[in-house]
Design an enzyme around this catalytic site. Structure first.
Site, PDB file in Angstrom:
ATOM      1  N   HIS A  83       0.854  -1.176   0.000  1.00 52.32           N
ATOM      2  CA  HIS A  83       0.000   0.000   0.000  1.00 52.32           C
ATOM      3  C   HIS A  83       0.904   1.244   0.000  1.00 52.32           C
ATOM      4  CE1 HIS A  83      -3.921  -1.815   0.428  1.00 52.32           C
ATOM      5  NE2 HIS A  83      -3.533  -2.533   1.483  1.00 52.32           N
ATOM      6  N   CYS A 126      -0.277   2.539  -4.543  1.00 52.68           N
ATOM      7  CA  CYS A 126      -1.071   3.730  -4.852  1.00 52.68           C
ATOM      8  C   CYS A 126      -0.260   4.990  -4.573  1.00 52.68           C
ATOM      9  CB  CYS A 126      -2.344   3.753  -4.015  1.00 52.68           C
ATOM     10  SG  CYS A 126      -3.539   2.475  -4.462  1.00 52.68           S
TER      11      CYS A 126
END
Length: 249
Positions: A83, A126
């Site tokens: 992430h 991301c």
């Protein structure tokens, strides 16, 4: 050519815990199997590969500290899958690691072992929460945020960094893998691996942008990888034959 083998570090975080009151980050299904396949392919391309799973923020920095002291071959490659947000990736405990910190650990000032050696990063994470609907939009409603590339202008010499998505946008992952790293895997297993680095990265951009789209909840959303580099010579990190042929011209 160096007498040492080129080295590769693959770090994949797919299962997250949390310290404190915050909820842990969501599990990243498909990320681990994808990282294992990439490790196998890099090994077949004559890299010494170290695969690390579910590492904390502190441990990630320690891994690169260790790499900065190792004997390296002609190239250093690292794949980071976790992430993230713009400028950071998350450790398995949910704490951020600044990408610039990782890059600087491998800089000339802190790693004489990597001086003059091309350093390549592929980052599946991301960089924000925006979604790309896959169409051109024209707007004058907002000013752009601070230049997202400004904090990468101090990259160590001979470094290229490729991101799964553009600044501010989401990178997609499903149980079958990610658009970005699945394309990298496909190309490393195919004839594209013989391309010069800049051409290879551009080809990855093309394939992801035109041939992939999200499924499920975000059905139809697109992804646009991008890269930044300060290489001053052509390099062939995944094809020794092509590199030797270029050197003989």
């Amino acid at each position: 050519m160096s007498v040492h083998k080129s080295r590769a570090v693959v770090i994949v975080n797919d299962d997250f815990s949390s310290s404190g009151s915050e909820e842990p980050l969501a599990r990243r299904r498909g990320a681990r199997r994808e990282a294992e396949k990439l490790s196998q392919v890099l090994s077949s391309l004559n890299y010494t590969v170290h695969l690390y799973k579910n590492q904390t923020a502190k441990k990630i920095e320690e891994i690169y500290q260790q790499e900065s002291q190792e004997e390296h071959g002609d190239y250093f490659v690292s794949i980071l899958s976790s992430h993230g947000e713009e400028g950071v990736i998350y450790g398995s405990e949910g704490k951020p690691v600044k990408l610039t910190q990782i890059f600087q650990i491998l800089s000339l000032q802190r790693s004489s072992a990597l001086a003059g050696k091309p350093k390549l990063f592929f980052i599946q994470a991301c960089r924000g929460g925006e979604l790309d609907p896959g169409v051109w939009l024209e707007t004058d409603s907002a000013q752009p945020e601070e230049d997202s590339f400004s904090h990468y202008l101090a990259l160590p010499d001979d470094t290229a960094v490729m991101f799964a998505c553009s600044p501010g946008y989401s990178a997609f992952l499903n149980p079958a893998g990610s658009m970005f790293l699945q394309t990298l895997l496909e190309f490393l297993e195919g004839e594209e691996r013989h391309l010069e680095l800049a051409r290879l990265l551009t080809r990855i951009n093309w394939k992801v942008a035109f041939y992939h789209k999200a499924r499920g909840k975000y059905e139809g959303s697109k992804e646009m990888p991008c890269f930044v580099t300060n290489m001053v010579h052509e390099v062939f990190p995944f094809s020794r034959h092509a590199a030797e042929a270029a050197g003989s011209l």
